[in-house]
Scaffold this active site. Structure first.
Site, PDB file in Angstrom:
ATOM      1  N   LYS A  68     106.107  22.443  26.744  1.00  0.00           N
ATOM      2  CA  LYS A  68     107.283  23.220  26.332  1.00  0.00           C
ATOM      3  C   LYS A  68     107.508  24.431  27.242  1.00  0.00           C
ATOM      4  O   LYS A  68     108.657  24.804  27.476  1.00  0.00           O
ATOM      5  CB  LYS A  68     107.250  23.597  24.845  1.00  0.00           C
ATOM      6  CG  LYS A  68     106.023  24.308  24.359  1.00  0.00           C
ATOM      7  CD  LYS A  68     106.038  24.380  22.837  1.00  0.00           C
ATOM      8  CE  LYS A  68     104.996  25.316  22.276  1.00  0.00           C
ATOM      9  NZ  LYS A  68     103.613  25.112  22.744  1.00  0.00           N
ATOM     10  N   ARG A  86      93.029  22.162  33.799  1.00  0.00           N
ATOM     11  CA  ARG A  86      93.857  23.144  34.521  1.00  0.00           C
ATOM     12  C   ARG A  86      93.011  24.282  35.106  1.00  0.00           C
ATOM     13  O   ARG A  86      92.210  24.881  34.384  1.00  0.00           O
ATOM     14  CB  ARG A  86      94.836  23.758  33.494  1.00  0.00           C
ATOM     15  CG  ARG A  86      96.246  23.702  33.904  1.00  0.00           C
ATOM     16  CD  ARG A  86      97.244  23.902  32.825  1.00  0.00           C
ATOM     17  NE  ARG A  86      96.997  24.812  31.729  1.00  0.00           N
ATOM     18  CZ  ARG A  86      97.834  24.942  30.700  1.00  0.00           C
ATOM     19  NH1 ARG A  86      98.943  24.241  30.652  1.00  0.00           N
ATOM     20  NH2 ARG A  86      97.557  25.769  29.727  1.00  0.00           N
ATOM     21  N   ARG A 137     105.144  30.238  14.994  1.00  0.00           N
ATOM     22  CA  ARG A 137     104.033  29.293  14.915  1.00  0.00           C
ATOM     23  C   ARG A 137     103.541  29.116  13.491  1.00  0.00           C
ATOM     24  O   ARG A 137     102.677  28.265  13.253  1.00  0.00           O
ATOM     25  CB  ARG A 137     102.870  29.812  15.752  1.00  0.00           C
ATOM     26  CG  ARG A 137     102.769  29.140  17.138  1.00  0.00           C
ATOM     27  CD  ARG A 137     101.755  29.903  17.883  1.00  0.00           C
ATOM     28  NE  ARG A 137     100.999  29.274  18.889  1.00  0.00           N
ATOM     29  CZ  ARG A 137     101.165  29.469  20.202  1.00  0.00           C
ATOM     30  NH1 ARG A 137     102.181  30.141  20.648  1.00  0.00           N
ATOM     31  NH2 ARG A 137     100.313  28.976  21.056  1.00  0.00           N
ATOM     32  N   ARG A 192      92.394  25.348  19.313  1.00  0.00           N
ATOM     33  CA  ARG A 192      93.843  25.633  19.271  1.00  0.00           C
ATOM     34  C   ARG A 192      94.601  24.478  18.619  1.00  0.00           C
ATOM     35  O   ARG A 192      95.575  24.687  17.904  1.00  0.00           O
ATOM     36  CB  ARG A 192      94.367  25.890  20.695  1.00  0.00           C
ATOM     37  CG  ARG A 192      93.881  27.212  21.265  1.00  0.00           C
ATOM     38  CD  ARG A 192      94.077  27.294  22.762  1.00  0.00           C
ATOM     39  NE  ARG A 192      95.474  27.384  23.153  1.00  0.00           N
ATOM     40  CZ  ARG A 192      95.904  27.240  24.412  1.00  0.00           C
ATOM     41  NH1 ARG A 192      95.051  26.975  25.379  1.00  0.00           N
ATOM     42  NH2 ARG A 192      97.173  27.359  24.690  1.00  0.00           N
ATOM     43  N   ARG A 236      91.530  29.614  32.743  1.00  0.00           N
ATOM     44  CA  ARG A 236      91.909  30.538  31.674  1.00  0.00           C
ATOM     45  C   ARG A 236      90.938  30.315  30.530  1.00  0.00           C
ATOM     46  O   ARG A 236      90.639  29.184  30.175  1.00  0.00           O
ATOM     47  CB  ARG A 236      93.330  30.201  31.195  1.00  0.00           C
ATOM     48  CG  ARG A 236      94.326  31.309  31.368  1.00  0.00           C
ATOM     49  CD  ARG A 236      95.718  30.858  31.033  1.00  0.00           C
ATOM     50  NE  ARG A 236      95.915  30.607  29.605  1.00  0.00           N
ATOM     51  CZ  ARG A 236      97.077  30.202  29.088  1.00  0.00           C
ATOM     52  NH1 ARG A 236      98.115  30.006  29.860  1.00  0.00           N
ATOM     53  NH2 ARG A 236      97.202  29.991  27.792  1.00  0.00           N
TER      54      ARG A 236
END
Ligand code: AMP
Length: 219
Positions: A13, A126, A87, A170, A159
């Site tokens: 997104k 990532r 959220r 998450r 990260r």
């Protein structure tokens, strides 16, 4: 054009919000970015958010709601795409009120469907260059030399909230809190679901298919 993009972390997104910003000239508002900026500058909000952020948990509703309200009061966005907010149901209720106060109505809420294993594969692979900010992916876009940036040979870093254990945390939070937002927007007649797996342009086309009538109304 006022959009909310919903979906699990890493569903794409953010990438789509960025494209909508570039191509339609609408503001891209991402609470994750606002929080990272607060942490980088060590603001009071950044300091309060950090422990939640680093554990992959949601920061308290009231803190994020204030951050968004303050952004609207300062910037007065008229056309925007929201990415990462709301959220929780309580954030959605607070945002409904904020929109009402600013006499704004949403155009659409777009929910991205992507399964959990695909999300873990995407996010935990990532890596970033701390210097030039280039983003790599260990399988989809590896650097030429393992572990170092192609541009400046600086060792790549990950990260903290992109590590696999944090990503799983998450996703649990997403399924517990954020999934309940779909019925909220469905009841307002705003919800559209799209398949979140596919190429960037393919997914962009799916979004345009939903919002096109608003971008260029038929004569
Ligand atoms: P994101 O960049 O959207 O994946 O967000 C990264 C992290 O920022 C999340 O894991 C949360 O800790 C925090 N965060 C971002 N947006 C919100 C929100 N709307 N409510 C609570 N926490 C948020």
């Amino acid at each position: 054009m006022r959009l909310i993009l919903l979906g699990p972390p890493g569903c794409g997104k953010g990438t789509q919000a960025q494209l909508l910003h570039q191509r339609l000239g609408i503001d891209h508002i991402a609470t994750g970015d606002l929080l990272r900026e607060g942490m980088r500058l060590n603001t009071p909000v950044g300091q309060r958010a950090r422990p939640y952020y680093e554990a992959g948990q949601l920061v308290p509703d009231e803190l994020v709601n204030d951050l968004v309200a303050e952004h609207f009061a300062r910037v007065h966005p008229q056309k925007f795409v929201l990415d990462g907010y709301p959220r929780t149901l309580s954030q959605a209720a607070s945002f409904d009120k904020l929109l009402h106060q600013h006499s704004l109505a949403l155009t659409a809420v777009i929910l991205f469907r992507v399964n959990d294993d695909e999300i873990v594969r995407r996010i935990s692979g990532r890596w970033n260059c701390p210097q030039c900010k280039a983003i790599y992916h260990m399988t989809a876009k590896p650097p030429r030399v393992a572990g170092v940036c192609d541009n400046d040979a600086i060792p790549l870093t990950q990260r903290r909230d992109d590590r696999e254990d944090t990503v799983r945390a998450r996703l649990l939070v997403y399924h517990r809190d954020t999934a309940s937002l779909a019925p909220h927007y469905q009841a307002q007649g705003l919800l559209h679901e799209i398949e979140g797996i596919g190429g960037i342009e393919e997914i962009y086309a799916r979004i345009m298919h939903i919002i096109q009538p608003q971008v260029a109304p038929p004569c």
